[in-house]
Scaffold this motif. Structure first.
Motif, PDB file in Angstrom:
ATOM      1  N   THR A 263      36.961  32.692  44.553  1.00  0.00           N
ATOM      2  CA  THR A 263      37.714  32.654  45.813  1.00  0.00           C
ATOM      3  C   THR A 263      38.434  33.984  46.031  1.00  0.00           C
ATOM      4  O   THR A 263      38.393  34.561  47.126  1.00  0.00           O
ATOM      5  CB  THR A 263      38.722  31.484  45.778  1.00  0.00           C
ATOM      6  OG1 THR A 263      37.997  30.259  45.714  1.00  0.00           O
ATOM      7  CG2 THR A 263      39.607  31.471  47.004  1.00  0.00           C
ATOM      8  N   SER A 264      39.082  34.494  44.975  1.00  0.00           N
ATOM      9  CA  SER A 264      39.802  35.771  45.086  1.00  0.00           C
ATOM     10  C   SER A 264      38.847  36.910  45.432  1.00  0.00           C
ATOM     11  O   SER A 264      39.196  37.811  46.197  1.00  0.00           O
ATOM     12  CB  SER A 264      40.514  36.107  43.770  1.00  0.00           C
ATOM     13  OG  SER A 264      41.364  35.056  43.384  1.00  0.00           O
ATOM     14  N   ALA A 265      37.638  36.864  44.875  1.00  0.00           N
ATOM     15  CA  ALA A 265      36.675  37.948  45.114  1.00  0.00           C
ATOM     16  C   ALA A 265      36.232  37.971  46.574  1.00  0.00           C
ATOM     17  O   ALA A 265      36.083  39.045  47.172  1.00  0.00           O
ATOM     18  CB  ALA A 265      35.468  37.796  44.189  1.00  0.00           C
ATOM     19  N   VAL A 266      36.031  36.785  47.179  1.00  0.00           N
ATOM     20  CA  VAL A 266      35.652  36.743  48.594  1.00  0.00           C
ATOM     21  C   VAL A 266      36.771  37.335  49.450  1.00  0.00           C
ATOM     22  O   VAL A 266      36.533  38.148  50.346  1.00  0.00           O
ATOM     23  CB  VAL A 266      35.343  35.291  49.044  1.00  0.00           C
ATOM     24  CG1 VAL A 266      35.148  35.224  50.553  1.00  0.00           C
ATOM     25  CG2 VAL A 266      34.099  34.759  48.329  1.00  0.00           C
ATOM     26  N   LEU A 267      38.007  36.960  49.137  1.00  0.00           N
ATOM     27  CA  LEU A 267      39.138  37.462  49.925  1.00  0.00           C
ATOM     28  C   LEU A 267      39.340  38.964  49.699  1.00  0.00           C
ATOM     29  O   LEU A 267      39.610  39.720  50.647  1.00  0.00           O
ATOM     30  CB  LEU A 267      40.409  36.677  49.561  1.00  0.00           C
ATOM     31  CG  LEU A 267      41.649  36.926  50.412  1.00  0.00           C
ATOM     32  CD1 LEU A 267      41.340  36.927  51.902  1.00  0.00           C
ATOM     33  CD2 LEU A 267      42.709  35.885  50.094  1.00  0.00           C
TER      34      LEU A 267
END
Ligand SMILES: [Zn+2]
Ligand SMILES: [Zn+2]
Length: 292
Positions: A263-267
């Protein structure tokens, strides 16, 4: 320090057997996104999306909206170039099939973090059909600007840390990205933190290094350079994650409600897109060029 959290826990999604798609081309038959989880059962999909949509309608903070949108994008089990196509042909049309405020919220949350897919166009269609916007639309449209962009180097050149903070409407948040130069310059982890915890985040980097006998030196980076380095780290990690199997992305949040790596990587990728494009080409995988 209190990391960024979306504030409430969601039940872990039920796991299903997934096949490993060819990341370059395949849209998987079954992935972990709500559309695939529901299979051909429109009621199950509607129920699943109503939960995420209701979550989205209940929040005010645009960053929380983006985290939920990122978790949806991360739930599509296609790596690399196939992601945009998989979103546009799978999850997004499934969401857009119902004209509800929940669907619109889901589409806008996806569009906020992955603007190359069709979520924005579908959201516009729902609006034109009279579906009302969620309350956070305006706050979400405020431009995001980079603040601190920093590289922590260490003498052996084996590891590095990137720290970047971004602000929107006076609210800032940051990312700490661990990088292993011994492992194709891949990202090892991403920690998100709220702007007010910047000092603790800086301290964490220094203390983590000290525990491993490493003394980091910090330097400010050019925005395009930060983008190049972070992109290299995320891309190398994605290649590794997809080498053996489809990574298990769960529901995108850990047991404390904090965004997980995926999730952090997408953001973070969405944030990198506000930085100027690097002039040098992307690093070839595994060149282990080090921190430069
Ligand atoms: Zn799917
Ligand atoms: Zn590698």
């Amino acid at each position: 320090m209190s990391p960024v959290s979306r504030g409430r826990k969601k039940a872990k999604s039920s796991r299903i057997i997934r096949r490993v798609p060819d990341p370059a081309t395949a849209v998987p038959d079954v992935c972990d996104c709500p559309a695939c989880r529901a299979g051909s059962d429109p009621e199950a999909l509607a129920a699943d999306l109503a939960v995420t949509g209701a979550d989205l309608l209940a929040v005010e903070d645009p960053l929380t909206v983006e985290m939920l949108g990122s978790s949806l994008v991360a739930s599509v089990d296609v790596g690399g170039e196939g992601l945009v196509e998989a979103l546009s042909e799978g999850l997004i049309p499934a969401v857009a099939a119902t004209s509800t405020p929940e669907s619109l919220a889901v589409l806008l949350a996806i569009a906020a973090v992955e603007n190359r897919a069709t979520a924005g166009a579908e959201a516009q269609r729902l609006r034109e059909a009279g579906v009302p916007d969620p309350g956070w639309v305006e706050a979400l449209s405020d431009p995001v600007k980079p603040e601190i962009l920093r590289l922590y180097r260490e003498p052996t050149g084996e590891s590095a840390v990137l720290l970047g903070t971004f602000a929107r409407a006076g609210q800032s948040h940051g990312f700490v990205i661990g990088i292993s130069h011994l492992d194709c310059d891949a990202a090892t982890d991403i920690l998100m933190f709220p702007g007010e915890s910047l000092e603790q985040a800086e301290q964490l980097v220094v203390e983590d290094g000290q525990r491993s006998g490493i003394t980091f030196t910090a330097e400010d980076m050019e925005p395009a350079d930060f983008r190049w380095q972070a992109d290299r780290a995320l891309t190398a990690r994605a290649v590794h994650d997809w080498e053996d199997s489809v990574p298990d992305t769960g529901d995108g949040f850990d047991e404390n409600g904090q965004p997980d790596y995926y999730t952090s990587a997408v953001l973070l990728r969405a944030r990198l897109r506000v930085l100027p494009e690097p002039t040098r080409p992307p690093a070839p995988h595994g060149s282990s060029a080090g921190p430069a």
